[in-house]
Design a protein around this motif. Structure first.
Motif: not given
Length: 130
Positions: A31-35, A46-49, A89-93
């Motif tokens: 899975m990649i970071g698109w909607n 981080a947003m994509q993750a 940021e990754l850890g929080a997400a």
């Protein structure tokens, strides 16, 4: 599901050394970071993750599974420095979307991904109890 922690080994942070499980297996493609419409809303790592993790959970739900059933997770990243710089940021997400569940995990730096804008790809194996 049993977490495998050899005696005397230091406890890993954010993942498990190994997991033993039996039941219905669910394999989630990378899975990649698109909607859901197949569009990137950000080029930020981080947003994509965050989006990729939400995509993983959406596919798991289709099998009646959840993040707690993940036994293995593999991250393919195009830049390990970018991955490491985003660790907080990754850890929080991760905790928000997956929770405090830490499967066996691998992160690998790759030269490129098929989708040019993708900064990472996350592949998952889950096992639901029989």
């Amino acid at each position: 599901m049993d977490i495998l922690q050899p005696p005397g080994w230091p406890r890993p942070r954010g993942y498990s050394n190994g997991v033993a499980a039996s039941g219905r297996q669910v394999f989630v493609s990378g899975m990649i970071g698109w909607n859901a419409e197949g569009r990137f809303e950000s080029d930020d790592f981080a947003m994509q993750a965050r989006q990729a993790l939400m995509n993983v959970v959406a596919v798991l739900r289709e099998a009646g599974a959840g993040p707690e059933h993940i036994v293995r997770m593999t991250w393919y990243v195009v830049d390990k420095r970018e991955y490491l710089a985003a660790s907080s940021e990754l850890g929080a997400a991760y905790r928000e979307i997956i929770g405090k569940h830490y499967p066996a995990m691998t992160a690998v730096e790759v030269r490129a991904l098929i989708e040019d804008r993708a900064r990472m790809e996350i592949e998952v194996t889950a096992v639901m109890p029989a």
